[in-house]
Write a protein that holds these residues in place. Structure first.
Motif, mmCIF file in Angstrom:
data_model
loop_
_atom_site.group_PDB
_atom_site.id
_atom_site.type_symbol
_atom_site.label_atom_id
_atom_site.label_comp_id
_atom_site.label_asym_id
_atom_site.label_seq_id
_atom_site.Cartn_x
_atom_site.Cartn_y
_atom_site.Cartn_z
ATOM 1 N N PRO A 152 1.920 -35.273 39.997
ATOM 2 C CA PRO A 152 1.507 -33.899 39.674
ATOM 3 C C PRO A 152 2.604 -33.113 38.957
ATOM 4 N N SER A 153 2.238 -32.493 37.830
ATOM 5 C CA SER A 153 3.244 -31.804 37.027
ATOM 6 C C SER A 153 3.636 -30.459 37.615
ATOM 7 N N TYR A 154 2.833 -29.958 38.579
ATOM 8 C CA TYR A 154 3.130 -28.633 39.120
ATOM 9 C C TYR A 154 4.254 -28.658 40.150
ATOM 10 N N LEU A 155 4.701 -29.845 40.564
ATOM 11 C CA LEU A 155 5.709 -29.912 41.631
ATOM 12 C C LEU A 155 7.049 -29.350 41.175
ATOM 13 N N THR A 156 7.640 -28.519 42.027
ATOM 14 C CA THR A 156 8.995 -28.033 41.762
ATOM 15 C C THR A 156 9.933 -28.886 42.620
ATOM 16 N N LEU A 199 9.475 -28.091 46.255
ATOM 17 C CA LEU A 199 8.211 -28.571 46.797
ATOM 18 C C LEU A 199 8.221 -30.088 46.954
ATOM 19 N N SER A 205 10.494 -31.939 47.876
ATOM 20 C CA SER A 205 11.144 -32.431 49.092
ATOM 21 C C SER A 205 10.277 -32.254 50.334
ATOM 22 N N SER A 206 9.109 -31.603 50.199
ATOM 23 C CA SER A 206 8.237 -31.451 51.368
ATOM 24 C C SER A 206 7.294 -32.644 51.517
ATOM 25 N N ILE A 207 7.216 -33.479 50.478
ATOM 26 C CA ILE A 207 6.271 -34.599 50.525
ATOM 27 C C ILE A 207 6.972 -35.793 51.161
ATOM 28 N N SER A 208 6.436 -36.258 52.290
ATOM 29 C CA SER A 208 7.136 -37.368 52.945
ATOM 30 C C SER A 208 6.777 -38.711 52.302
ATOM 31 N N GLU A 232 -0.070 -41.890 48.409
ATOM 32 C CA GLU A 232 -1.499 -41.558 48.372
ATOM 33 C C GLU A 232 -1.825 -40.629 47.215
ATOM 34 N N LEU A 233 -0.919 -39.657 46.990
ATOM 35 C CA LEU A 233 -1.124 -38.717 45.879
ATOM 36 C C LEU A 233 -1.191 -39.481 44.558
ATOM 37 N N LYS A 235 -4.360 -41.506 44.142
ATOM 38 C CA LYS A 235 -5.468 -40.613 43.800
ATOM 39 C C LYS A 235 -5.451 -40.288 42.297
ATOM 40 N N ARG A 236 -4.253 -40.003 41.797
ATOM 41 C CA ARG A 236 -4.122 -39.728 40.358
ATOM 42 C C ARG A 236 -4.585 -40.908 39.529
ATOM 43 N N GLU A 283 -8.233 -41.002 39.436
ATOM 44 C CA GLU A 283 -8.771 -39.895 38.614
ATOM 45 C C GLU A 283 -8.610 -40.159 37.122
#
Lengths: 440, 154
Positions: free
Chosen positions: B59-63, B66, B68-71, B75-76, B79-80, B83
């Motif tokens: 995802p391009s929106y990740l800063t 943010l 560092s919050s994804i463990s 799966e993300l 999903k991409r 899609e």
């Protein structure tokens, strides 16, 4: 001169609304013409408090932007959002409501665009993890940021402009506008619960993904967070007492920004480069164009028209206030609320002069004039929610959503924006009527 | 000194209808900097960089905060991938292209690379047919070998 100033003003307004040319270019070109055609002298434009650039507004905006730029680097805003999503146990409606409240509170203290810029990526990530459509969440945040921004003097540019023109202070907004914004938030969230409560459901497995998120590593610079948090707190306290201390809000903000720059230890280049200079120059250009129309008599003419339409007297401004909520609301949904308020401000100053016989504090803060300013603030700020182009936060979030592959059409936005705008304007109308006319 | 002399001619060319999975395999499996999308006549119509492929998978929106919050992001990413399965090269490629001509000089090429922060730029002939590409490494190699006379040390 009257027709020259009117011509520049109308041409610029049409060009800004058409969005064919960037609004900052239009405003600066209009300002240059105003000066070149000698509607205003440069002395008027830069140094005359009544006709020229309102430096109080400009420095308040720049200073707040600097402070937010430094604070946002600490990661605190996104940390709070992830923490809140976990508090909501991954339940989509709870997350939507908590995010709305966080956005509203943050927008009351910071500028709306920054707030949504920081929260939109978190929202996109959470929606991705929950495998749901992010659009209702994103629009809810836009609406919350415009509603929350209405609550304080520093929350939304129209309020900054109104406060500066009418000489109102931070506590005036807390006492007169903030209470009704809290009511509006509660009513809106109950309404949203009816609309979305049952529609937004996800499996327990997906909720677990939110609970598995790790917010602890998100605070990048705890030392800077501590320092900048303290300075921000002190600045907000400074705003609360600026009236008592006889400081303009811009002075308080400038002191905060300078202190934060000093303690952050970073090169000021980053914090300064991220100031939204196009917005700042838009304001500067706009102030000069409007100053031209004031000097040439257009604003005086328009205020006379408004007086004949709403027939306010020194004892009764009810019709004017009621019209102001809706006129400002509808106008701000269609055109940017910044040029709208920039036009209305001198118009109301003229009007106060005509009905109360003074354009000083006695006229501008007359007990029967104050509700008119509150009506303008509520109408202009809340009206920004009406359409996709009503306020800057709307435009920014729609742009971000599109970039993330989740475009929000103009019509889809309207389906959310119009009912909420009507609801909030209706509540505001009742509030102004009951508090300032029925009970006064 | 014309860039035609040192340009890289071993390019990865794909047709506009190449499917997403093949594109991912090409970018993951070869050393290619860019995949060039060409029409039947060999004319350049688009460029796909590793960055473009990453943009579709993460995802391009990740800063940075943010992120560092994804463990576990697996799966993300899966999903991409699902899609994007329907996409073809023409849906992924950059269409607004900066190109060089074979007769441009190395100084010119270097400035264009630098100004646009490109890793490499495609070189097309007068008809728009892709003939090669050039990156900083190609220019550096040429400078060291042919201009500074260090062929033995390379």
């Amino acid at each position: 001169m009257f027709w020259v100033a009117t011509g520049i003003f109308l041409t610029c307004y049409v060009a800004i609304v058409s969005e064919k040319i960037h609004k900052t270019k239009v405003a600066l070109a209009g300002a240059a013409l105003t000066l070149l055609l000698k509607v205003l002298t440069q002395e008027d434009a830069l140094h005359n408090v009544d006709l020229g650039v309102d430096w109080n507004v400009i420095f308040l905006l720049i200073s707040m932007m600097i402070m937010v730029n430094i604070m946002s680097r600490t990661g605190v805003f996104q940390y709070v959002a992830i923490k809140a999503a976990k508090v909501g146990r991954g339940n989509p409606f709870s997350i939507m409501a908590i995010f709305a409240v966080i956005t509203a509170v943050a927008s009351a203290l910071l500028d709306n665009v920054t707030t949504v810029l920081l929260l939109a990526p978190v929202t996109l990530l959470i929606a991705d993890e929950l495998e749901i459509d992010p659009v209702p969440f994103l629009i809810t945040e836009v609406l919350a940021s415009n509603i929350g921004g209405t609550a304080t003097l520093i929350g939304d540019p129209p309020n900054i402009m109104i406060a500066s023109k009418a000489g109102l202070n931070f506590m005036d907004f807390i006492v007169h506008v903030a209470p009704i914004i809290i009511v509006i938030m509660i009513v809106w969230m109950l309404f949203w619960k009816l609309v979305f409560g049952k529609r937004l459901t996800v499996s327990e497995k997906l909720k677990m993904r939110i609970l598995a998120m790790n917010e602890r590593d998100m605070i990048k610079d705890p030392a800077l967070l501590k320092k900048s948090g303290l300075i921000m707190g002190a600045t907000i306290l400074g705003f609360a007492f600026h009236g008592l201390l006889h400081y303009e809000p811009a002075t308080v903000a400038l002191a905060g920004a300078a202190t934060m720059l000093l303690v952050s230890g970073d090169d000021p280049h980053h914090a300064l480069v991220e100031v939204e200079w196009p917005t700042i120059f838009f304001f500067i250009g706009l102030f000069i164009i409007i100053g031209g129309t004031v000097k040439a008599g257009l604003i005086s003419f328009m205020s006379q028209q408004m007086i004949s339409l709403t027939a306010p007297t020194a004892d009764n401004t009810l019709v004017l206030s009621m019209v102001m909520v809706w006129f400002s609301g509808i106008a701000s949904a269609i055109v940017d609320n910044i040029p709208f308020v920039a036009t209305m401000n001198p118009l109301l100053v003229e009007l106060a002069g005509k009905i109360f016989g003074s354009t000083g504090v006695a006229g501008l803060q007359h007990p029967n004039m104050l509700p008119v300013w509150w009506a303008l603030s509520l109408g202009a700020c809340l009206g920004g929610n009406g359409t996709a182009i009503g306020a800057s936060a709307n435009v920014i979030v729609i742009g971000m959503a599109e970039k993330a592959g989740k475009p929000i059409s103009f019509i889809r936005y309207l389906k959310y924006g119009v009912p909420v705008t009507l609801l909030t304007l209706a509540i505001s109308t009742c509030y102004v009527y009951v508090r300032y006319y029925l009970l006064a | 000194m014309h860039i035609a002399l040192m340009m890289n001619k071993e390019l990865t060319r794909v047709a506009p209808d190449t499917d997403f999975a093949s594109l991912l395999a090409i970018h993951a499996g070869t050393d290619t900097r860019h995949t060039y999308v060409v029409d039947a006549a060999g004319r350049l119509v688009g460029v796909i960089t590793n960055l473009d492929m990453m943009g579709k998978m993460i995802p391009s929106y990740l800063t940075s905060t943010l992120a560092s919050s994804i463990s576990d992001g697996a799966e993300l990413i899966q999903k991409r991938f699902a899609e994007n399965a329907h996409l073809t090269a023409s849906g992924v490629m950059q269409r607004e292209l900066v190109t060089l001509q074979p007769e441009d000089t190395i100084i010119e090429a270097n400035v264009r690379l630098h100004e646009g922060r490109f890793n490499a730029l495609p070189i097309v002939d007068a008809q728009g047919v892709l003939v090669g590409d050039i990156g900083r490494k190609d220019i550096l190699k040429h400078i060291a070998k042919d201009i500074c006379g260090l062929p033995g040390m390379l």
